[in-house]
Write a protein that holds these residues in place. Structure first.
Motif, PDB file in Angstrom:
ATOM      1  N   GLU A  58       0.825  -1.200   0.000  1.00  0.00           N
ATOM      2  CA  GLU A  58       0.000   0.000   0.000  1.00  0.00           C
ATOM      3  C   GLU A  58       0.865   1.258   0.000  1.00  0.00           C
ATOM      4  O   GLU A  58       0.567   2.234  -0.710  1.00  0.00           O
ATOM      5  N   ARG A  59       1.940   1.225   0.792  1.00  0.00           N
ATOM      6  CA  ARG A  59       2.825   2.392   0.832  1.00  0.00           C
ATOM      7  C   ARG A  59       3.504   2.624  -0.510  1.00  0.00           C
ATOM      8  O   ARG A  59       3.675   3.771  -0.947  1.00  0.00           O
ATOM      9  N   VAL A  60       3.891   1.550  -1.174  1.00  0.00           N
ATOM     10  CA  VAL A  60       4.507   1.676  -2.502  1.00  0.00           C
ATOM     11  C   VAL A  60       3.514   2.279  -3.484  1.00  0.00           C
ATOM     12  O   VAL A  60       3.853   3.178  -4.271  1.00  0.00           O
ATOM     13  N   ALA A  61       2.269   1.794  -3.446  1.00  0.00           N
ATOM     14  CA  ALA A  61       1.249   2.323  -4.353  1.00  0.00           C
ATOM     15  C   ALA A  61       1.009   3.805  -4.099  1.00  0.00           C
ATOM     16  O   ALA A  61       0.866   4.594  -5.040  1.00  0.00           O
ATOM     17  N   GLY A 107       1.789   7.562  -6.462  1.00  0.00           N
ATOM     18  CA  GLY A 107       0.752   8.530  -6.804  1.00  0.00           C
ATOM     19  C   GLY A 107      -0.663   7.976  -6.850  1.00  0.00           C
ATOM     20  O   GLY A 107      -1.580   8.684  -7.276  1.00  0.00           O
ATOM     21  N   ALA A 108      -0.842   6.747  -6.404  1.00  0.00           N
ATOM     22  CA  ALA A 108      -2.193   6.176  -6.415  1.00  0.00           C
ATOM     23  C   ALA A 108      -3.061   6.861  -5.360  1.00  0.00           C
ATOM     24  O   ALA A 108      -2.604   7.155  -4.254  1.00  0.00           O
ATOM     25  N   SER A 109      -4.315   7.102  -5.702  1.00  0.00           N
ATOM     26  CA  SER A 109      -5.254   7.709  -4.761  1.00  0.00           C
ATOM     27  C   SER A 109      -5.644   6.685  -3.698  1.00  0.00           C
ATOM     28  O   SER A 109      -5.485   5.477  -3.900  1.00  0.00           O
ATOM     29  N   LEU A 114      -7.077   1.122  -2.253  1.00  0.00           N
ATOM     30  CA  LEU A 114      -8.059   0.190  -1.682  1.00  0.00           C
ATOM     31  C   LEU A 114      -8.495  -0.844  -2.709  1.00  0.00           C
ATOM     32  O   LEU A 114      -8.535  -2.053  -2.410  1.00  0.00           O
ATOM     33  N   ARG A 115      -8.818  -0.389  -3.907  1.00  0.00           N
ATOM     34  CA  ARG A 115      -9.378  -1.281  -4.927  1.00  0.00           C
ATOM     35  C   ARG A 115      -8.328  -2.195  -5.550  1.00  0.00           C
ATOM     36  O   ARG A 115      -8.598  -3.375  -5.792  1.00  0.00           O
ATOM     37  N   LYS A 116      -7.119  -1.663  -5.778  1.00  0.00           N
ATOM     38  CA  LYS A 116      -6.111  -2.433  -6.503  1.00  0.00           C
ATOM     39  C   LYS A 116      -5.161  -3.213  -5.594  1.00  0.00           C
ATOM     40  O   LYS A 116      -4.561  -4.193  -6.029  1.00  0.00           O
ATOM     41  N   VAL A 117      -5.028  -2.779  -4.330  1.00  0.00           N
ATOM     42  CA  VAL A 117      -4.036  -3.395  -3.455  1.00  0.00           C
ATOM     43  C   VAL A 117      -4.686  -4.047  -2.227  1.00  0.00           C
ATOM     44  O   VAL A 117      -4.549  -5.241  -2.001  1.00  0.00           O
TER      45      VAL A 117
END
Length: 266
Positions: A163-166, A170-172, A177-180
Motif C-alpha cells: 500500500e505504501r509503494v502504491a 501517486g495512487a489515490s 483500496l481497490r487495486k491493493v
C-alpha cells in the motif's frame, strides 16, 4: 499425521466424547426423524418454497449490506488504537453475545411505532417493522460482526508495504483500496461473506420480534420451522426437510472455509 503433537491424555477422552455427543446427538436426532423418501416432495411444498425463496433473497441482501458497510468499518477499526479501538470492537462484537431477541427488541424500539426513529420515518411514509425490509435489517444486525472481524483480522496481518509503494507512486486512496488492499484480503473477505450469509440464513430471534412471521413476507426458514412445531404453518415433515437443508448449507459453508485455510502439502 501430526508428529509435532504430544500424546492426548487418556483421562480427557471422557469429557471430549461427552462434548462431541452434546454437539452431534441433537443433529443425529433430526436425521433419524426425517422421512427421507418424502424430502424432495416436502421441499417442493408451496410453504417451503416460499420460506426458502424469502430466506435466500433476504440473506443475500443482508450479506451485500454487510460487505458494503462492514469493509469500511473494518478499515476504520484497523486504523484506531487504544481505547477508541477497544470500544468500537466491543460494539461490533455486541450482536454476537446479545440474545437475538434483545437485538430484535432494540430494532423495534429504534424503528418501530413510537420508536426513536419510527415516528420520523412514519412522517416520510416509511414503515419498516413487520416487512421484508425488517427481515433484511435484522439479518444484517446479527451477521455484520462476522464480516467485520474476518476483514479486520486480515487487514492487521496484511503487509502494508504494498500500500505504501502504491501511495508513493501517486495512487489515490480509493485506487490503493481497490487495486491493493482488497486483493490482499480477498480470502478473508470471502470467508466473512460466507459466514455472514449462513448466519443471516439461520437468523431467528431478532427477525421474529422485529419482522414478525407472515407467510410470504417475513416467514423465513427458521420461522417456518418454529411455527411447524407449534401446530401451525408447514407440516413437521416439511420443517424437518427445511432443517436438513440448513444443516447441509452450514456444513458446506464450513467445509468451504476449511478447505480455503488448509495449506497445500506435497
Amino acid at each position: 499425521m501430526n508428529t509435532g503433537q504430544t500424546r492426548f491424555p487418556v483421562f480427557l477422552w471422557i469429557p471430549a466424547t461427552i462434548a462431541l455427543a452434546v454437539l452431534v446427538l441433537p443433529l443425529l436426532a433430526i436425521l433419524l426423524r426425517i422421512n427421507w423418501a418424502e424430502v424432495p416432495r416436502s421441499l417442493q411444498a408451496p410453504e417451503a418454497l416460499s420460506a426458502l425463496q424469502l430466506s435466500l433473497t433476504t440473506a443475500a441482501c443482508a450479506t451485500m449490506l454487510c460487505i458494503v458497510l462492514g469493509v469500511p468499518l473494518a478499515l476504520l477499526l484497523v486504523r484506531l488504537s487504544g481505547l477508541p479501538a477497544a470500544v468500537l470492537r466491543a460494539l461490533v462484537m455486541l450482536p454476537l453475545v446479545l440474545p437475538p431477541l434483545v437485538g430484535g427488541m432494540a430494532l423495534l424500539l429504534l424503528l418501530g411505532r413510537n420508536g426513536v426513529l419510527g415516528d420520523a420515518l412514519a412522517v416520510l411514509g416509511l414503515r419498516i417493522p413487520f416487512t421484508t425490509a425488517a427481515v433484511v435489517i435484522a439479518q444484517t444486525f446479527v451477521a455484520l460482526p462476522f464480516l467485520v472481524i474476518s476483514v479486520e483480522g486480515a487487514l492487521r496481518s496484511a503487509d502494508t508495504g504494498f500500500e505504501r509503494v502504491a501511495e508513493s507512486l501517486g495512487a489515490s486512496p480509493f485506487m490503493v483500496l481497490r487495486k491493493v488492499t482488497l486483493p490482499l484480503i480477498a480470502p478473508a473477505l470471502i470467508a466473512g461473506t460466507v459466514l455472514s450469509f449462513t448466519r443471516a440464513l439461520g437468523e431467528f430471534g431478532a427477525t421474529a420480534l422485529f419482522a414478525g412471521n407472515a407467510a410470504g413476507t417475513t416467514q423465513t426458514i427458521p420461522l417456518a420451522i418454529y411455527t411447524a412445531f407449534n401446530g401451525s404453518g408447514v407440516g413437521q415433515d416439511t420443517a424437518l426437510a427445511l432443517a436438513l437443508l440448513l444443516i447441509v448449507l452450514a456444513i458446506a459453508a464450513l467445509v468451504f472455509l476449511r478447505s480455503r485455510r488448509m495449506p497445500v502439502t506435497q
